[in-house]
Design a protein around this motif. Structure first.
Motif, short mmCIF file in Angstrom:
data_model
loop_
_atom_site.label_atom_id
_atom_site.label_comp_id
_atom_site.label_asym_id
_atom_site.label_seq_id
_atom_site.Cartn_x
_atom_site.Cartn_y
_atom_site.Cartn_z
N MET A 1 0.85 -1.18 0.00
CA MET A 1 0.00 0.00 0.00
C MET A 1 0.90 1.23 0.00
O MET A 1 1.80 1.35 0.80
CB MET A 1 -0.90 -0.02 1.23
CG MET A 1 -1.89 1.12 1.25
SD MET A 1 -3.00 1.07 2.66
CE MET A 1 -4.00 -0.32 2.25
N ARG A 2 0.65 2.13 -0.91
CA ARG A 2 1.46 3.34 -1.01
C ARG A 2 1.14 4.30 0.13
O ARG A 2 0.01 4.41 0.57
CB ARG A 2 1.23 4.00 -2.35
CG ARG A 2 1.81 3.22 -3.48
CD ARG A 2 1.78 3.94 -4.80
NE ARG A 2 1.18 5.24 -4.75
CZ ARG A 2 0.40 5.73 -5.69
NH1 ARG A 2 0.11 5.01 -6.73
NH2 ARG A 2 -0.11 6.95 -5.61
N GLU A 3 2.16 5.02 0.54
CA GLU A 3 2.02 5.98 1.64
C GLU A 3 0.98 7.05 1.31
O GLU A 3 0.24 7.50 2.16
CB GLU A 3 3.38 6.63 1.92
CG GLU A 3 3.53 7.17 3.30
CD GLU A 3 3.53 6.10 4.37
OE1 GLU A 3 3.16 6.43 5.50
OE2 GLU A 3 3.89 4.95 4.10
N SER A 4 0.90 7.49 0.06
CA SER A 4 -0.02 8.56 -0.29
C SER A 4 -1.47 8.17 -0.08
O SER A 4 -2.30 9.00 0.26
CB SER A 4 0.20 9.00 -1.74
OG SER A 4 -0.03 7.92 -2.62
N ILE A 5 -1.80 6.91 -0.25
CA ILE A 5 -3.16 6.44 -0.01
C ILE A 5 -3.51 6.58 1.47
O ILE A 5 -4.58 7.05 1.83
CB ILE A 5 -3.34 4.99 -0.50
CG1 ILE A 5 -3.22 4.93 -2.01
CG2 ILE A 5 -4.66 4.42 -0.03
CD1 ILE A 5 -3.18 3.54 -2.58
N LEU A 6 -2.58 6.18 2.31
CA LEU A 6 -2.80 6.31 3.76
C LEU A 6 -2.97 7.77 4.16
O LEU A 6 -3.80 8.09 5.01
CB LEU A 6 -1.63 5.69 4.54
CG LEU A 6 -1.45 4.18 4.39
CD1 LEU A 6 -0.19 3.74 5.12
CD2 LEU A 6 -2.66 3.44 4.90
N LEU B 1 -4.23 10.10 2.42
CA LEU B 1 -5.55 10.57 2.01
C LEU B 1 -6.62 10.25 3.05
O LEU B 1 -7.56 11.01 3.25
CB LEU B 1 -5.95 9.93 0.67
CG LEU B 1 -5.20 10.41 -0.56
CD1 LEU B 1 -5.59 9.58 -1.78
CD2 LEU B 1 -5.48 11.88 -0.82
N PHE B 2 -6.48 9.12 3.72
CA PHE B 2 -7.45 8.70 4.72
C PHE B 2 -7.27 9.38 6.07
O PHE B 2 -8.20 9.43 6.87
CB PHE B 2 -7.40 7.18 4.94
CG PHE B 2 -7.95 6.38 3.81
CD1 PHE B 2 -9.30 6.43 3.50
CD2 PHE B 2 -7.12 5.56 3.06
CE1 PHE B 2 -9.82 5.68 2.46
CE2 PHE B 2 -7.63 4.81 2.03
CZ PHE B 2 -8.98 4.87 1.72
N GLU B 3 -6.08 9.89 6.35
CA GLU B 3 -5.76 10.40 7.68
C GLU B 3 -6.73 11.46 8.21
O GLU B 3 -7.16 11.35 9.35
CB GLU B 3 -4.33 10.93 7.72
CG GLU B 3 -3.34 9.85 8.01
CD GLU B 3 -1.93 10.36 8.13
OE1 GLU B 3 -1.72 11.54 8.45
OE2 GLU B 3 -1.02 9.56 7.89
N PRO B 4 -7.08 12.50 7.45
CA PRO B 4 -7.99 13.51 8.02
C PRO B 4 -9.32 12.91 8.49
O PRO B 4 -9.82 13.26 9.56
CB PRO B 4 -8.20 14.50 6.87
CG PRO B 4 -7.00 14.35 6.01
CD PRO B 4 -6.63 12.89 6.11
#
Length: 87
Positions: free
Chosen positions: A1-6, A8-11
């Motif tokens: 799983m790419r870091e950028s996807i994670l 995106l979900f953080e907020p």
């Protein structure tokens, strides 16, 4: 799983975590206990001592925030791995 996807979900997750914390009675009680203890510290420490305690508390809080974020990200990776293995 790419870091950028994670990222995106953080907020959304941070907001949901805040909601979960605010609904939890144990969390609310812990905050009350912290407030009582902090008030006691304010009354018993000098300004310089209190400043040192606050700086230490800020450093600990920052570390815990990093740990929480890392745990969340690792949980997401583990969840993705489980979903992948299940299919």
């Amino acid at each position: 799983m790419r870091e950028s996807i994670l990222e995106l979900f953080e907020p959304c997750v941070i907001e949901r975590l805040g909601d979960a914390y605010n609904r939890n009675d144990r969390y609310k009680k812990a905050i009350e206990d912290e407030t009582i203890l902090f008030t006691q510290l304010q009354k018993s420490l000098t300004d310089e001592q209190l400043k040192m305690v606050m700086e230490y508390n800020n450093a600990v809080s920052k570390t815990l925030g990093i740990c929480e974020k890392l745990a969340y990200r690792q949980g997401m990776r583990d969840f993705a791995a489980i979903l992948y293995l299940d299919n």
